[in-house]
Design an enzyme around this catalytic site. Structure first.
Site: not given
Length: 301
Positions: A73, A78, A103, A136
């Protein structure tokens, strides 16, 4: 006790063995047949890379794959989709052995911008498609998540993703999505742990057939010193973290613990050789206190 909606089904595509450990069970995502798509099996336990720097992500994901994880994931925000892609490419594993989630970030919400952001994520991770694509956050102040969801439906219909879902959506957000187009999110990935058990939200998930996925499943370690967890861990010869992850699994939750410590990565997947009893589950249920370690979805934008 688990309800029928909470109980994962074992399906061959998701029963992925960890070395020396029982297979990881899979959940079948509810809208897997939408638009003629085939059912989608998602491993119930995966590996998260939140806050892992990109230059450390390939090593972390490689350690996870070596330990037996097959679900990874990540997310655009990120900054480590490329690191995930490098590890997957180097793994030698067949694509159909892997389940990859990424996401869409808040700033990219909207129909056209979502499609562009998806293309960028796909390029970074180095795949032809992703298994699960999530919005998200609902980001309610911008109020663009309906247009964003329509873009995800376009991706699903075009075969560019195997399943679509959301993250951090509250009951009102979910109902609005379903009323808009009839396509139910396959997954809602939310903060969930013994200190924040999300009972109302999980009831809505059961109503619609949405799979619950937990981020921060260990509450960033905030609850691992709880005497109740320590006592259960002693009885089972396990660690408090393993007890909490086992609790998630018995609820039927998909769970994505994160660690960059190889020993802990292995420990977190070694949770299929024991079971909690009703007294254990009741003791953990009593730990709910509305404890959030992350933002409130109703105000976070």
């Amino acid at each position: 006790m688990s309800t029928p909606q909470d109980t994962p089904t074992r399906t061959a595509p998701g029963d992925l063995p960890a070395p020396g450990l029982p297979p990881v069970p899979a959940v079948t995502l509810a809208h897997g047949t939408a638009g003629g798509a085939r059912p989608v099996a998602m491993p119930q336990l995966g590996f998260g890379v939140f806050q892992v720097p990109d230059d450390e992500t390939a090593a972390a994901v490689t350690a996870a794959l070596d330990a037996g994880y097959r679900s990874i994931d990540t997310a655009a925000v990120y900054g480590n989709e490329a690191g995930v892609g490098r590890a997957l490419a180097a793994s030698g594993l067949a694509r159909d052995e892997l389940f990859v989630t990424t996401k869409l970030w808040n700033a990219d919400q909207g129909y056209d911008s979502t499609l562009r952001a998806f293309d960028t994520s796909l390029e970074r991770v180095g795949l032809d498609l992703v298994d699960l694509y999530l919005i998200h956050w609902p980001a309610p102040a911008g109020d663009r998540y309906l247009d964003t969801w329509r873009a995800l439906r376009t991706l699903l219909a075009g075969g560019r993703v195997r399943a679509i879902g959301v993250s951090n959506f509250q009951p009102a957000h979910l109902r609005r999505l379903v009323e808009d187009g009839g396509v139910v999110p396959a997954v809602n990935q939310v903060e969930l742990h013994p200190g924040l058990q999300q009972r109302e939200l999980r009831a809505v998930h059961a109503e619609f057939g949405i799979t619950t996925e937990a981020w921060s499943p260990l509450a960033q370690g905030a609850l691992l010193g709880e005497p109740a967890l320590a006592a259960i861990a002693r009885r089972h010869g396990r660690t408090p973290a393993q007890v909490v992850l086992r609790w998630h699994l018995q609820l039927g939750t998909v769970v994505i613990p994160k660690s960059v410590t190889p020993a802990r990565v292995r420990e977190n997947i070694d949770v299929f050789g024991f079971a909690l009893d009703d007294a254990d589950m009741a003791a953990i249920a009593a730990l709910d206190r509305g404890l959030r370690t992350g933002p409130d979805p109703d105000v976070f934008n």
